[in-house]
Scaffold this motif. Structure first.
Motif, PDB file in Angstrom:
ATOM      1  N   ALA A 110      -4.408   6.668  -0.141  1.00  0.00           N
ATOM      2  CA  ALA A 110      -3.560   5.487  -0.301  1.00  0.00           C
ATOM      3  C   ALA A 110      -4.011   4.686  -1.516  1.00  0.00           C
ATOM      4  CB  ALA A 110      -3.623   4.611   0.943  1.00  0.00           C
ATOM      5  N   LYS A 111      -3.045   4.055  -2.174  1.00  0.00           N
ATOM      6  CA  LYS A 111      -3.346   3.175  -3.309  1.00  0.00           C
ATOM      7  C   LYS A 111      -2.954   1.755  -2.936  1.00  0.00           C
ATOM      8  CE  LYS A 111      -2.836   2.552  -8.279  1.00  0.00           C
ATOM      9  NZ  LYS A 111      -2.326   3.127  -9.549  1.00  0.00           N
ATOM     10  N   LYS A 169      -8.534   1.170  -9.607  1.00  0.00           N
ATOM     11  CA  LYS A 169      -9.272   2.177  -8.848  1.00  0.00           C
ATOM     12  C   LYS A 169      -9.221   1.942  -7.337  1.00  0.00           C
ATOM     13  CE  LYS A 169     -10.722   4.043 -12.695  1.00  0.00           C
ATOM     14  NZ  LYS A 169     -10.260   5.361 -13.122  1.00  0.00           N
ATOM     15  N   LEU A 170      -8.310   1.115  -6.869  1.00  0.00           N
ATOM     16  CA  LEU A 170      -8.242   0.802  -5.442  1.00  0.00           C
ATOM     17  C   LEU A 170      -7.504   1.916  -4.691  1.00  0.00           C
ATOM     18  CD1 LEU A 170      -7.564  -3.024  -5.568  1.00  0.00           C
ATOM     19  CD2 LEU A 170      -9.577  -1.911  -4.630  1.00  0.00           C
ATOM     20  N   ILE A 171      -8.159   3.059  -4.592  1.00  0.00           N
ATOM     21  CA  ILE A 171      -7.570   4.239  -3.964  1.00  0.00           C
ATOM     22  C   ILE A 171      -8.447   4.671  -2.787  1.00  0.00           C
ATOM     23  CG2 ILE A 171      -6.881   6.635  -4.300  1.00  0.00           C
ATOM     24  CD1 ILE A 171      -6.432   5.941  -7.260  1.00  0.00           C
ATOM     25  N   ILE A 198       0.867  -1.167   0.000  1.00  0.00           N
ATOM     26  CA  ILE A 198       0.000   0.000   0.000  1.00  0.00           C
ATOM     27  C   ILE A 198       0.907   1.221   0.000  1.00  0.00           C
ATOM     28  CG2 ILE A 198      -1.876   1.217   1.169  1.00  0.00           C
ATOM     29  CD1 ILE A 198      -2.561  -1.404   2.596  1.00  0.00           C
ATOM     30  N   VAL A 199       0.669   2.132  -0.930  1.00  0.00           N
ATOM     31  CA  VAL A 199       1.531   3.307  -1.066  1.00  0.00           C
ATOM     32  C   VAL A 199       0.701   4.576  -0.904  1.00  0.00           C
ATOM     33  CG1 VAL A 199       3.142   2.094  -2.579  1.00  0.00           C
ATOM     34  CG2 VAL A 199       1.240   3.375  -3.575  1.00  0.00           C
ATOM     35  N   ASP A 200       1.384   5.675  -0.602  1.00  0.00           N
ATOM     36  CA  ASP A 200       0.691   6.958  -0.502  1.00  0.00           C
ATOM     37  C   ASP A 200       0.099   7.338  -1.849  1.00  0.00           C
ATOM     38  OD1 ASP A 200       1.181   7.717   2.242  1.00  0.00           O
ATOM     39  OD2 ASP A 200       3.293   7.947   1.679  1.00  0.00           O
ATOM     40  N   GLY A 201      -1.107   7.888  -1.810  1.00  0.00           N
ATOM     41  CA  GLY A 201      -1.729   8.375  -3.024  1.00  0.00           C
ATOM     42  C   GLY A 201      -1.154   9.719  -3.435  1.00  0.00           C
TER      43      GLY A 201
END
Length: 209
Positions: free
Chosen positions: A134-135, A173-175, A125-128
Motif C-alpha cells: 500500500a502507498k 517512500k510511504l509504502i 491509501i492506495v494499492d501498491g
C-alpha cells in the motif's frame, strides 16, 4: 546589551549540493574546534557517514530518476541531522558569534525556526504496485524536509497494538509491504522535523489486495 546570534542554514532540504557542502564544512569545523564542541549531537561520525552516502548519490543521480529520488531522500536525512546540530551549537555558543562561526554554520541575529510539525492528514491509501502492498498519500501543506513514521494495527482503540512499519522516511517512500490480503488494517502517520515529532494522524482503514 550584547547582540545574541544564532546558528542558521542557508539551504533547503532538497538542495543536495548545498546541504552536502554545508555538512562537509560543519564536520571539519567541529573537528577542528573540538575543545569548544566536545560532544556534538549528532556525532561527527554520524554526520560523516550520512554525508558520504549523500556524496555518492549526488554522483550517481545524473540521468537516473531512481537515484535522484534516493539523493533527495538522503539530502533530507542530512538536512535534518544538521538541524539537530544547530540546536547543540546554539546551546554551546549561547549567542556568541565567534563560537558559532567555529562550528561551520553561519551566524545570524534571526533565530533558527524549529517547531513540532502539524498533525498529518492521510489523503488516501492506495494499492501498491506489488500485491499486498500500500502507498500512503499525505495532504500537502506540512512543509518541506519532514520525515514520517507509519504505524498499523487491527484494533486502533488499543494504543499498545500499534506497530511501526516505516520510520523516518520521506514522503514519496510511504509504502507498506508484507500486508495480509483481504484483512482490514488501520494506518496512521506522524511527521518529524529533526528531533521534534508531531502528533499521529487520524487512523484510516485499508484492505490490501
Amino acid at each position: 546589551m550584547a547582540k545574541k546570534f544564532f546558528a542558521v542554514m542557508h539551504c533547503k532540504p532538497k538542495q543536495s549540493a548545498a546541504v552536502n557542502k554545508l555538512c562537509t564544512r560543519v564536520i571539519k569545523y567541529l573537528g577542528d574546534n573540538a575543545a569548544d564542541f566536545a560532544t556534538p549531537n549528532p556525532t561527527i561520525l554520524i554526520l560523516t557517514n550520512e554525508n558520504a552516502k549523500l556524496t555518492s548519490l549526488i554522483g550517481e543521480a545524473k540521468g537516473n530518476t531512481l537515484k535522484k529520488d534516493a539523493r533527495d531522500a538522503q539530502s533530507i536525512v542530512v538536512y535534518n541531522l544538521l538541524q539537530n546540530e544547530i540546536i547543540y551549537v546554539d546551546g554551546v555558543a549561547k549567542g556568541n558569534k565567534v563560537l558559532i562561526d567555529e562550528s561551520g554554520f553561519d551566524a545570524s541575529l534571526e533565530p533558527h525556526v524549529h517547531t513540532n510539525p502539524d498533525k498529518p492528514v492521510i489523503k488516501k491509501i492506495v494499492d501498491g504496485k506489488a500485491p499486498a502492498t500500500a502507498k500512503i498519500l499525505i495532504e500537502k501543506g506540512l512543509g518541506t524536509g519532514l520525515l514520517f513514521t507509519a504505524q498499523t494495527t487491527l484494533t486502533p482503540a488499543v494504543e499498545s497494538s500499534w506497530v511501526t512499519m516505516l520510520d523516518h522516511v520521506s514522503r514519496p517512500k510511504l509504502i507498506l509491504i508484507g500486508l495480509v490480503r483481504a484483512q482490514e488494517i488501520f494506518v496512521r502517520v506522524r511527521a518529524a522535523d529533526g528531533s521534534l515529532k508531531g502528533d499521529y494522524s487520524t487512523p484510516v482503514p485499508f484492505i490490501a489486495r
